[in-house]
Motif scaffolding. Structure first.
Motif, PDB file in Angstrom:
ATOM      1  N   UNK A  40      42.502   0.121 -43.846  1.00  0.00           N
ATOM      2  CA  UNK A  40      42.828  -0.519 -45.123  1.00  0.00           C
ATOM      3  C   UNK A  40      42.703   0.479 -46.280  1.00  0.00           C
ATOM      4  N   UNK A  41      43.399   1.611 -46.152  1.00  0.00           N
ATOM      5  CA  UNK A  41      43.381   2.666 -47.167  1.00  0.00           C
ATOM      6  C   UNK A  41      44.736   2.751 -47.850  1.00  0.00           C
ATOM      7  N   UNK A  52      40.779  15.481 -43.162  1.00  0.00           N
ATOM      8  CA  UNK A  52      39.388  15.654 -42.738  1.00  0.00           C
ATOM      9  C   UNK A  52      39.255  15.532 -41.224  1.00  0.00           C
ATOM     10  N   UNK A  53      39.970  14.586 -40.638  1.00  0.00           N
ATOM     11  CA  UNK A  53      39.915  14.406 -39.190  1.00  0.00           C
ATOM     12  C   UNK A  53      40.544  15.589 -38.461  1.00  0.00           C
ATOM     13  N   UNK A  68      34.633   2.529 -44.797  1.00  0.00           N
ATOM     14  CA  UNK A  68      35.243   1.678 -43.766  1.00  0.00           C
ATOM     15  C   UNK A  68      35.788   2.489 -42.594  1.00  0.00           C
ATOM     16  N   UNK A  69      35.772   3.793 -42.699  1.00  0.00           N
ATOM     17  CA  UNK A  69      36.371   4.643 -41.669  1.00  0.00           C
ATOM     18  C   UNK A  69      35.333   5.116 -40.667  1.00  0.00           C
ATOM     19  N   UNK A  70      35.826   5.701 -39.585  1.00  0.00           N
ATOM     20  CA  UNK A  70      34.947   6.254 -38.560  1.00  0.00           C
ATOM     21  C   UNK A  70      34.206   7.491 -39.046  1.00  0.00           C
ATOM     22  N   UNK A  71      34.808   8.233 -39.977  1.00  0.00           N
ATOM     23  CA  UNK A  71      34.201   9.468 -40.457  1.00  0.00           C
ATOM     24  C   UNK A  71      33.194   9.232 -41.571  1.00  0.00           C
ATOM     25  N   UNK A  72      33.261   8.059 -42.198  1.00  0.00           N
ATOM     26  CA  UNK A  72      32.403   7.729 -43.334  1.00  0.00           C
ATOM     27  C   UNK A  72      32.598   8.755 -44.445  1.00  0.00           C
TER      28      UNK A  72
END
Length: 80
Positions: A40-41, A52-53, A68-72
């Motif tokens: 939801x970005x 970043x990923x 809300x992401x896996x990377x925070x």
């Protein structure tokens, strides 16, 4: 006068010290919509997240959307 000192410091940090700009190759751009939907970005946050990923980097931001992401994310004060 003070503003010029701040500007010169900025130029020194960004240009002279060689801060680089990372980007995504075209094939990765095609998946930004899926990243945006998954977390939801909006577009610019999805792009930053994807960069970043791809480059295995930590997100440093005041933007709580990255929580809300896996990377925070980390706030800037946490890395100073």
């Amino acid at each position: 006068m003070k503003n010029f000192a701040l500007f010169n410091s900025f130029v020194e940090d960004i240009i002279v010290d060689g801060i680089g700009i990372l980007s995504l190759p075209p094939e990765d751009l095609k998946t930004l919509d899926m990243t945006a939907d998954k977390f939801n970005l909006d577009f610019d946050d999805a792009y930053q997240y994807a960069v970043a990923a791809k480059y295995e980097m930590q997100l440093i931001s005041f933007d709580t959307d990255f929580d809300r992401t896996e990377r925070k994310r980390k706030e800037p004060i946490e890395v100073l």
